[in-house]
Scaffold this active site. Sequence first.
Site, PDB file in Angstrom:
ATOM      1  N   ASN A   1       0.870  -1.181   0.000  1.00  0.00           N
ATOM      2  CA  ASN A   1       0.000   0.000   0.000  1.00  0.00           C
ATOM      3  C   ASN A   1       0.907   1.230   0.000  1.00  0.00           C
ATOM      4  O   ASN A   1       1.457   1.591   1.035  1.00  0.00           O
ATOM      5  CB  ASN A   1      -0.904  -0.024   1.246  1.00  0.00           C
ATOM      6  CG  ASN A   1      -1.771   1.223   1.346  1.00  0.00           C
ATOM      7  OD1 ASN A   1      -1.890   1.993   0.387  1.00  0.00           O
ATOM      8  ND2 ASN A   1      -2.371   1.437   2.504  1.00  0.00           N
TER       9      ASN A   1
ATOM     10  N   LYS B   1       0.089   4.188  -0.392  1.00  0.00           N
ATOM     11  CA  LYS B   1      -0.616   5.371   0.141  1.00  0.00           C
ATOM     12  C   LYS B   1      -0.392   6.569  -0.799  1.00  0.00           C
ATOM     13  O   LYS B   1      -0.258   6.378  -2.001  1.00  0.00           O
ATOM     14  CB  LYS B   1      -0.175   5.671   1.567  1.00  0.00           C
ATOM     15  CG  LYS B   1      -0.161   4.438   2.458  1.00  0.00           C
ATOM     16  CD  LYS B   1      -0.037   4.767   3.915  1.00  0.00           C
ATOM     17  CE  LYS B   1       0.172   3.486   4.691  1.00  0.00           C
ATOM     18  NZ  LYS B   1      -0.098   3.627   6.112  1.00  0.00           N
TER      19      LYS B   1
ATOM     20  N   HIS C   1      -9.573   0.995   4.485  1.00  0.00           N
ATOM     21  CA  HIS C   1      -8.313   1.200   5.219  1.00  0.00           C
ATOM     22  C   HIS C   1      -8.572   2.137   6.396  1.00  0.00           C
ATOM     23  O   HIS C   1      -9.403   3.046   6.322  1.00  0.00           O
ATOM     24  CB  HIS C   1      -7.259   1.793   4.273  1.00  0.00           C
ATOM     25  CG  HIS C   1      -5.891   1.797   4.875  1.00  0.00           C
ATOM     26  ND1 HIS C   1      -5.478   2.762   5.770  1.00  0.00           N
ATOM     27  CD2 HIS C   1      -4.849   0.936   4.735  1.00  0.00           C
ATOM     28  CE1 HIS C   1      -4.230   2.487   6.147  1.00  0.00           C
ATOM     29  NE2 HIS C   1      -3.827   1.389   5.533  1.00  0.00           N
TER      30      HIS C   1
ATOM     31  N   GLU D   1      -7.047   4.592   7.487  1.00  0.00           N
ATOM     32  CA  GLU D   1      -6.899   6.032   7.195  1.00  0.00           C
ATOM     33  C   GLU D   1      -8.163   6.587   6.526  1.00  0.00           C
ATOM     34  O   GLU D   1      -8.543   7.733   6.760  1.00  0.00           O
ATOM     35  CB  GLU D   1      -5.642   6.256   6.335  1.00  0.00           C
ATOM     36  CG  GLU D   1      -4.374   6.058   7.159  1.00  0.00           C
ATOM     37  CD  GLU D   1      -3.187   5.488   6.401  1.00  0.00           C
ATOM     38  OE1 GLU D   1      -3.160   5.556   5.165  1.00  0.00           O
ATOM     39  OE2 GLU D   1      -2.274   4.967   7.088  1.00  0.00           O
TER      40      GLU D   1
ATOM     41  N   GLU E   1      -5.744  -5.201  10.223  1.00  0.00           N
ATOM     42  CA  GLU E   1      -4.689  -4.226  10.486  1.00  0.00           C
ATOM     43  C   GLU E   1      -4.996  -3.472  11.779  1.00  0.00           C
ATOM     44  O   GLU E   1      -5.776  -2.510  11.763  1.00  0.00           O
ATOM     45  CB  GLU E   1      -4.620  -3.217   9.348  1.00  0.00           C
ATOM     46  CG  GLU E   1      -4.344  -3.827   7.997  1.00  0.00           C
ATOM     47  CD  GLU E   1      -3.784  -2.785   7.048  1.00  0.00           C
ATOM     48  OE1 GLU E   1      -2.607  -2.869   6.727  1.00  0.00           O
ATOM     49  OE2 GLU E   1      -4.524  -1.866   6.667  1.00  0.00           O
TER      50      GLU E   1
ATOM     51  N   GLY F   1       2.050   2.056  10.608  1.00  0.00           N
ATOM     52  CA  GLY F   1       2.971   3.185  10.472  1.00  0.00           C
ATOM     53  C   GLY F   1       3.640   3.590  11.778  1.00  0.00           C
ATOM     54  O   GLY F   1       4.231   4.657  11.869  1.00  0.00           O
TER      55      GLY F   1
ATOM     56  N   SER G   1       3.113  -2.365  10.308  1.00  0.00           N
ATOM     57  CA  SER G   1       4.575  -2.335  10.515  1.00  0.00           C
ATOM     58  C   SER G   1       5.262  -3.665  10.183  1.00  0.00           C
ATOM     59  O   SER G   1       6.186  -4.080  10.881  1.00  0.00           O
ATOM     60  CB  SER G   1       4.900  -1.876  11.938  1.00  0.00           C
ATOM     61  OG  SER G   1       4.437  -0.548  12.144  1.00  0.00           O
TER      62      SER G   1
HETATM   63  C1  PEP Z   1      -0.911   0.033   5.799  1.00  0.00           C
HETATM   64  O1  PEP Z   1      -0.867   1.163   5.371  1.00  0.00           O
HETATM   65  O2  PEP Z   1      -1.828  -0.701   5.462  1.00  0.00           O
HETATM   66  C2  PEP Z   1       0.161  -0.425   6.689  1.00  0.00           C
HETATM   67  C3  PEP Z   1       0.049  -1.596   7.249  1.00  0.00           C
HETATM   68  O3  PEP Z   1       1.215   0.432   6.900  1.00  0.00           O
HETATM   69  P1  PEP Z   1       2.622   0.077   7.588  1.00  0.00           P
HETATM   70  O4  PEP Z   1       3.095  -1.239   6.995  1.00  0.00           O
HETATM   71  O5  PEP Z   1       3.524   1.209   7.235  1.00  0.00           O
HETATM   72  O6  PEP Z   1       2.364  -0.046   9.053  1.00  0.00           O
END
Ligand code: PEP
Length: 275
Positions: free
Chosen positions: A38, A40, A122, A124, A192, A198, A238
């Site tokens: 992703n 983003k 997601h 966000e 998630e 992040g 992460s």
């Molecule tokens: C994500 O944006 O779905 C995500 C898991 O980000 P990160 O791997 O940076 O934590």
Amino acid sequence: MKVRRRLVHRFITFELYANFSADSVKNMANRRFCVGGNWKMNGDQKSIAEICKVLSDAALDANTEVVIGCPAIYLMYARNLLPCNIGVAGQNAYKVAKGAFTGEISPAMLKDIGAEWVILGHSERRAIFKETDELIAEKAEHALAEGLKIIACIGETLEEREAGKTNDVVARQMCAYAKKIRDWTNVVVAYEPVWAIGTGKTATPEQAQEVHAYLRKWLEENVSKEVSASLRIQYGGSVTGANAKELAKKPDIDGFLVGGASLKPEFVDIINARK
Ligand code: PEP
């Protein structure tokens, strides 16, 4: 040759998972590992060309399905640079095919430019753009009806986890999807935990497995035994080249959704976590 490779892969899988029930190991082996990137709202033509070159040149595990969630404006560009065995995904799409919805894109448009997937729900989108469970489920319903495959995201906040509400939250989010989804063939769920996205604070393999196992139980009780056994559930939060292998050993983790690390060469190690 392909058949032999699959048999060897299955044998290794059975050896590694001798501690789990025969059924859960068999189901695991039947679910193709799936890793999504992703990106983003990151990247430009130069950096995207560089990442696509890394992915094109790398030896990627043929048993792993790879999907790249690219900013909408660069989807066609990335599609043309990536090998065809890597799928591309929109990071969002609206719930209707066309019309007066300034700034939105539709599943039909994603398909038109060669994207086969879309990431929906997601955290966000939920937190910053105030998308509700219901709107996300409607988007999922429409995207599937248009023939896209979806990565349907769910996950609890830190506050919800600390209040002991993780299972309730993911059940509520799954319930909204289940009200609108009849056929789960083209669905991948991404669990998630918001506190892990992040932040560099990955869920431990045990924490992730616990929620994934709960999700399978929820699916068995609320959708069907077949969907519970066959639906792929990714972990996201992460994930890095360093922690992917341990997470990938868990029997109910069928892949990853990766943010930050998907923009770096270590994404290749994450894709190859089961190799
Ligand atoms: C994500 O944006 O779905 C995500 C898991 O980000 P990160 O791997 O940076 O934590």
